[in-house]
Write a protein that holds these residues in place. Structure first.
Motif, PDB file in Angstrom:
ATOM      1  N   VAL A   1       0.738  -1.220  -0.031  1.00 36.00           N
ATOM      2  CA  VAL A   1       0.110  -0.060   0.026  1.00 36.00           C
ATOM      3  C   VAL A   1       1.070   1.328  -0.006  1.00 36.00           C
ATOM      4  N   PHE A   2       0.282   2.346  -0.791  1.00 33.14           N
ATOM      5  CA  PHE A   2       1.195   3.404  -0.880  1.00 33.14           C
ATOM      6  C   PHE A   2       0.582   4.527  -0.054  1.00 33.14           C
ATOM      7  N   VAL A   3       1.146   5.293   0.729  1.00 31.36           N
ATOM      8  CA  VAL A   3       0.703   6.453   1.595  1.00 31.36           C
ATOM      9  C   VAL A   3       1.526   7.580   1.218  1.00 31.36           C
ATOM     10  N   ILE A   4       1.347   8.313   0.350  1.00 31.74           N
ATOM     11  CA  ILE A   4       2.287   9.382   0.014  1.00 31.74           C
ATOM     12  C   ILE A   4       1.463  10.863   0.296  1.00 31.74           C
ATOM     13  N   ARG A   5       2.103  11.922   0.549  1.00 31.39           N
ATOM     14  CA  ARG A   5       1.571  13.035   1.145  1.00 31.39           C
ATOM     15  C   ARG A   5       0.352  12.814   1.919  1.00 31.39           C
ATOM     16  N   LYS A   6      -0.758  13.395   1.598  1.00 31.00           N
ATOM     17  CA  LYS A   6      -1.948  13.297   2.579  1.00 31.00           C
ATOM     18  C   LYS A   6      -2.747  12.089   2.578  1.00 31.00           C
ATOM     19  N   TYR A   7      -2.236  11.095   2.077  1.00 31.92           N
ATOM     20  CA  TYR A   7      -3.042   9.687   2.197  1.00 31.92           C
ATOM     21  C   TYR A   7      -2.504   8.974   3.460  1.00 31.92           C
ATOM     22  N   LYS A   8      -1.899   9.651   4.225  1.00 31.99           N
ATOM     23  CA  LYS A   8      -1.426   8.779   5.108  1.00 31.99           C
ATOM     24  C   LYS A   8      -2.451   8.864   6.416  1.00 31.99           C
TER      25      LYS A   8
ATOM     26  N   TYR B   1     -11.923  -3.926 -14.837  1.00 29.73           N
ATOM     27  CA  TYR B   1     -11.239  -4.114 -13.582  1.00 29.73           C
ATOM     28  C   TYR B   1     -10.816  -2.756 -12.922  1.00 29.73           C
ATOM     29  N   THR B   2     -11.075  -2.970 -11.545  1.00 29.47           N
ATOM     30  CA  THR B   2     -10.792  -1.602 -10.472  1.00 29.47           C
ATOM     31  C   THR B   2      -9.005  -1.542 -10.573  1.00 29.47           C
ATOM     32  N   GLY B   3      -8.681  -0.524 -10.411  1.00 26.51           N
ATOM     33  CA  GLY B   3      -7.143  -0.262 -10.161  1.00 26.51           C
ATOM     34  C   GLY B   3      -6.729  -0.281  -8.806  1.00 26.51           C
ATOM     35  N   CYS B   4      -7.762  -0.620  -8.022  1.00 23.43           N
ATOM     36  CA  CYS B   4      -7.360  -0.470  -6.435  1.00 23.43           C
ATOM     37  C   CYS B   4      -6.885  -1.761  -5.795  1.00 23.43           C
ATOM     38  N   PHE B   5      -7.124  -2.826  -6.538  1.00 24.22           N
ATOM     39  CA  PHE B   5      -6.732  -4.280  -5.918  1.00 24.22           C
ATOM     40  C   PHE B   5      -6.681  -5.168  -7.039  1.00 24.22           C
TER      41      PHE B   5
ATOM     42  N   TRP C   1      -7.747   6.490 -17.258  1.00 34.34           N
ATOM     43  CA  TRP C   1      -7.893   6.349 -15.829  1.00 34.34           C
ATOM     44  C   TRP C   1      -6.488   5.641 -15.263  1.00 34.34           C
ATOM     45  N   HIS C   2      -5.449   6.321 -15.931  1.00 36.75           N
ATOM     46  CA  HIS C   2      -3.894   6.255 -15.438  1.00 36.75           C
ATOM     47  C   HIS C   2      -3.752   4.650 -15.317  1.00 36.75           C
ATOM     48  N   ASP C   3      -3.099   4.098 -14.089  1.00 40.93           N
ATOM     49  CA  ASP C   3      -2.732   2.736 -14.262  1.00 40.93           C
ATOM     50  C   ASP C   3      -3.805   1.907 -14.186  1.00 40.93           C
ATOM     51  N   GLU C   4      -5.083   2.517 -13.952  1.00 36.88           N
ATOM     52  CA  GLU C   4      -6.378   1.381 -14.005  1.00 36.88           C
ATOM     53  C   GLU C   4      -6.523   0.976 -15.515  1.00 36.88           C
ATOM     54  N   SER C   5      -6.169   2.101 -16.454  1.00 39.50           N
ATOM     55  CA  SER C   5      -6.248   1.714 -17.869  1.00 39.50           C
ATOM     56  C   SER C   5      -5.242   0.845 -18.227  1.00 39.50           C
TER      57      SER C   5
ATOM     58  N   VAL D   1      -7.451  15.556   0.161  1.00 45.07           N
ATOM     59  CA  VAL D   1      -6.262  15.090   0.141  1.00 45.07           C
ATOM     60  C   VAL D   1      -5.481  15.079  -1.254  1.00 45.07           C
ATOM     61  N   ARG D   2      -6.014  15.592  -2.142  1.00 48.67           N
ATOM     62  CA  ARG D   2      -5.020  15.519  -3.332  1.00 48.67           C
ATOM     63  C   ARG D   2      -4.347  16.815  -3.677  1.00 48.67           C
ATOM     64  N   ASP D   3      -4.573  17.755  -2.626  1.00 44.16           N
ATOM     65  CA  ASP D   3      -3.690  19.169  -3.071  1.00 44.16           C
ATOM     66  C   ASP D   3      -4.638  19.993  -4.040  1.00 44.16           C
TER      67      ASP D   3
ATOM     68  N   LEU E   1      -2.872  -3.040  -2.941  1.00 46.79           N
ATOM     69  CA  LEU E   1      -4.150  -2.224  -2.687  1.00 46.79           C
ATOM     70  C   LEU E   1      -4.095  -0.551  -2.785  1.00 46.79           C
ATOM     71  N   ASP E   2      -5.057   0.083  -2.851  1.00 50.46           N
ATOM     72  CA  ASP E   2      -5.125   1.493  -2.594  1.00 50.46           C
ATOM     73  C   ASP E   2      -5.249   1.763  -1.321  1.00 50.46           C
ATOM     74  N   ALA E   3      -4.840   3.160  -0.700  1.00 53.94           N
ATOM     75  CA  ALA E   3      -4.877   3.250   0.615  1.00 53.94           C
ATOM     76  C   ALA E   3      -6.124   3.472   1.320  1.00 53.94           C
ATOM     77  N   ASP E   4      -7.144   4.040   0.602  1.00 59.44           N
ATOM     78  CA  ASP E   4      -8.356   4.717   0.716  1.00 59.44           C
ATOM     79  C   ASP E   4      -9.390   3.518   0.899  1.00 59.44           C
ATOM     80  N   LEU E   5      -9.106   2.330   1.564  1.00 63.08           N
ATOM     81  CA  LEU E   5     -10.061   1.468   1.548  1.00 63.08           C
ATOM     82  C   LEU E   5     -10.087   0.837   3.066  1.00 63.08           C
TER      83      LEU E   5
ATOM     84  N   VAL F   1     -13.996  -1.959   1.378  1.00 67.52           N
ATOM     85  CA  VAL F   1     -15.034  -0.999   1.075  1.00 67.52           C
ATOM     86  C   VAL F   1     -13.917   0.263   1.050  1.00 67.52           C
ATOM     87  N   HIS F   2     -14.510   1.182   0.038  1.00 66.05           N
ATOM     88  CA  HIS F   2     -13.937   2.514  -0.217  1.00 66.05           C
ATOM     89  C   HIS F   2     -14.193   3.348   0.946  1.00 66.05           C
ATOM     90  N   VAL F   3     -13.255   3.994   1.576  1.00 67.93           N
ATOM     91  CA  VAL F   3     -13.421   4.968   2.611  1.00 67.93           C
ATOM     92  C   VAL F   3     -13.819   6.530   1.820  1.00 67.93           C
TER      93      VAL F   3
HETATM   94  C1  LIG Z   1     -11.236   2.226  -6.669  1.00 62.12           C
HETATM   95  C2  LIG Z   1     -10.442   2.513  -7.891  1.00 62.12           C
HETATM   96  O1  LIG Z   1     -10.807   1.911  -8.925  1.00 62.12           O
HETATM   97  N1  LIG Z   1      -9.196   3.267  -7.811  1.00 62.12           N
HETATM   98  C3  LIG Z   1      -8.562   3.613  -8.772  1.00 62.12           C
HETATM   99  C4  LIG Z   1      -8.920   4.990  -9.228  1.00 62.12           C
HETATM  100  O2  LIG Z   1      -9.097   5.799  -8.358  1.00 62.12           O
HETATM  101  P1  LIG Z   1      -9.337   6.409  -6.868  1.00 62.12           P
HETATM  102  O3  LIG Z   1     -10.102   7.834  -6.898  1.00 62.12           O
HETATM  103  O4  LIG Z   1      -9.428   5.531  -5.823  1.00 62.12           O
HETATM  104  O5  LIG Z   1      -7.435   6.891  -6.781  1.00 62.12           O
HETATM  105  P2  LIG Z   1      -6.829   7.311  -5.275  1.00 62.12           P
HETATM  106  O6  LIG Z   1      -7.043   8.704  -5.135  1.00 62.12           O
HETATM  107  O7  LIG Z   1      -7.103   6.419  -4.089  1.00 62.12           O
HETATM  108  O8  LIG Z   1      -5.148   7.091  -5.533  1.00 62.12           O
HETATM  109  C5  LIG Z   1      -4.715   5.895  -5.852  1.00 62.12           C
HETATM  110  C6  LIG Z   1      -3.843   5.377  -4.686  1.00 62.12           C
HETATM  111  O9  LIG Z   1      -2.511   6.316  -4.663  1.00 62.12           O
HETATM  112  C7  LIG Z   1      -1.963   6.548  -3.657  1.00 62.12           C
HETATM  113  N2  LIG Z   1      -1.710   7.913  -3.725  1.00 62.12           N
HETATM  114  C8  LIG Z   1      -2.572   8.784  -4.353  1.00 62.12           C
HETATM  115  C9  LIG Z   1      -2.479  10.276  -4.175  1.00 62.12           C
HETATM  116  C10 LIG Z   1      -1.755  10.676  -3.152  1.00 62.12           C
HETATM  117  O10 LIG Z   1      -1.386  11.928  -3.120  1.00 62.12           O
HETATM  118  N3  LIG Z   1      -0.935   9.639  -2.476  1.00 62.12           N
HETATM  119  C11 LIG Z   1      -1.044   8.486  -2.527  1.00 62.12           C
HETATM  120  O11 LIG Z   1      -0.540   7.816  -1.586  1.00 62.12           O
HETATM  121  C12 LIG Z   1      -2.970   5.863  -2.776  1.00 62.12           C
HETATM  122  O12 LIG Z   1      -2.379   4.823  -2.042  1.00 62.12           O
HETATM  123  C13 LIG Z   1      -4.254   5.768  -3.179  1.00 62.12           C
HETATM  124  O13 LIG Z   1      -5.389   4.909  -2.555  1.00 62.12           O
HETATM  125  O14 LIG Z   1      -8.045   5.453 -10.259  1.00 62.12           O
HETATM  126  C14 LIG Z   1      -7.038   5.689  -9.902  1.00 62.12           C
HETATM  127  C15 LIG Z   1      -6.058   6.087 -11.055  1.00 62.12           C
HETATM  128  O15 LIG Z   1      -6.644   7.226 -11.561  1.00 62.12           O
HETATM  129  C16 LIG Z   1      -6.338   4.108  -9.301  1.00 62.12           C
HETATM  130  O16 LIG Z   1      -6.296   3.272 -10.574  1.00 62.12           O
HETATM  131  C17 LIG Z   1      -7.034   3.788  -8.411  1.00 62.12           C
HETATM  132  O17 LIG Z   1      -6.567   2.561  -7.932  1.00 62.12           O
END
Ligand SMILES: CC(=O)N[C@H]1[C@@H](OP(=O)(O)OP(=O)(O)OC[C@H]2O[C@@H](n3ccc(=O)[nH]c3=O)[C@H](O)[C@@H]2O)O[C@H](CO)[C@H](O)[C@@H]1O
Ligand SMILES: [Mn+2]
Length: 284
Positions: free
Chosen positions: A52-59, A197-201, A232-236, A282-284, A142-146, A273-275
């Motif tokens: 899991v990545f927690v960069i900047r405000k995602y801590k 497919y979701t990018g979060c997992f 959609w970045h990495d998700e695409s 959180v994204r500045d 995983l994404d962090a916001d879960l 579940v998404h928080v």
């Molecule tokens: C539910 C889902 O499908 N999630 C995807 C979606 O949006 P999300 O809106 O869920 O993306 P997001 O804001 O959660 O960012 C993805 C992840 O990057 C990390 N993060 C991001 C920004 C930051 O300042 N610091 C940091 O640590 C953190 O782990 C975060 O959970 O699209 C993103 C790309 O646009 C990624 O593919 C996500 O996995």
């Protein structure tokens, strides 16, 4: 090992697809016997890494994710939590159950949130070959916001797995938000694509996650050289990978739920579940 005999003439679920046309199981509640799976994975002494990545405000998200993972994630198995962060001090030092370890990896992070989310692929790739391969058998990314709200265990493990996005499971290809520009490395033609497919997992064996993340990172760099970024970045790029390298297991939307999509009948349990987050905060 004692359990009821499987009945070949009984369908575990009749309301949803439980096997893809390429014969990968789709994991829904009620389709598996956890006792059997736990016993098999215990015999293999499976070791699972969670990145899991927690960069900047995602801590702000990490404590809940870890605390709920201690209750619901791979209970009884060996777990390494790999936390990538730009601020080691901000990671809470939780006391973990036996056989579970917290590993904090210091990275520098990027300015744009799009780069933070996309560069996860490069970092997971590099740490897979240098570190994870020596420490764990499977990776779960995983994404962090879960937060975990129900059981997530060894039923998810397979060579390479993806999770069906909760917003698109009943939709047609036209509705999928795949990258449609043919000059992008994430391009998926309108008449192709199986699921969204979701990018979060995602995850799988370390070697397979290496291949997946390497593909996604290279695709992103190819686009970057042309000064473009997939929709959609990495998700695409992940969706592009799964189109031509089909996942060997798929997880139903139970595994990446978002309350925005309500409570459809087919989703019996909401496991991860998404928080809700305030994007402006959180994204500045
Ligand atoms: C539910 C889902 O499908 N999630 C995807 C979606 O949006 P999300 O809106 O869920 O993306 P997001 O804001 O959660 O960012 C993805 C992840 O990057 C990390 N993060 C991001 C920004 C930051 O300042 N610091 C940091 O640590 C953190 O782990 C975060 O959970 O699209 C993103 C790309 O646009 C990624 O593919 C996500 O996995
Ligand atoms: Mn997210």
């Amino acid at each position: 090992m004692l359990y009821g005999k499987p009945n070949l003439l009984f369908a575990s679920r009749s309301d949803v697809m439980v096997l893809t046309p390429w014969l990968a199981p789709i994991i829904w509640n009620g389709t598996y016997n956890l006792d059997i799976l736990n016993a098999l994975f215990h015999l293999r002494r499976v070791r699972v890494g969670l990145t899991v990545f927690v960069i900047r405000k995602y801590k702000v998200f990490i404590k809940t994710l870890l605390q709920t993972a201690e209750t619901f994630f791979m209970v009884g198995h060996k777990v390494h939590y790999y936390i990538f962060t730009d601020d080691v001090q901000a990671i809470p030092n939780l006391s973990l159950k036996e056989g579970r370890h917290l590993v904090v990896l210091n990275i520098s992070g990027y300015k744009r949130w799009q780069d933070i989310t996309m560069r996860r692929m490069q970092l997971i790739r590099d740490y897979s070959s240098q570190k994870f391969i020596n420490e764990v058998d499977y990776l779960v990314c995983l994404d962090a916001d879960l937060k975990f709200m129900d059981h997530v265990g060894v039923e998810i493990l397979s060579n390479v797995f993806g999770v069906i996005h909760p917003g698109f499971f009943g939709e047609s290809r036209q509705v999928f938000t795949h990258e449609r520009r043919n000059y992008s490395a994430g391009y998926i033609p309108e008449d192709e694509g199986d699921f969204y497919y979701t990018g979060c997992f995602f995850g799988g064996r370390v070697e397979e996650v290496y291949k997946l993340t390497n593909f996604c990172h290279n695709a992103m760099m190819e686009d970057k050289a042309k000064n473009i970024e997939a929709l959609w970045h990495d998700e695409s790029y992940l969706n592009k990978y799964f189109l031509y390298h089909k996942p060997t297991k798929l997880l139903s939307p139970e595994y990446a739920w978002n309350d925005y999509y309500g409570s459809p009948n087919v989703v019996k349990r909401k496991r991860l579940v998404h928080v809700p987050k305030d994007y402006a905060q959180v994204r500045d």
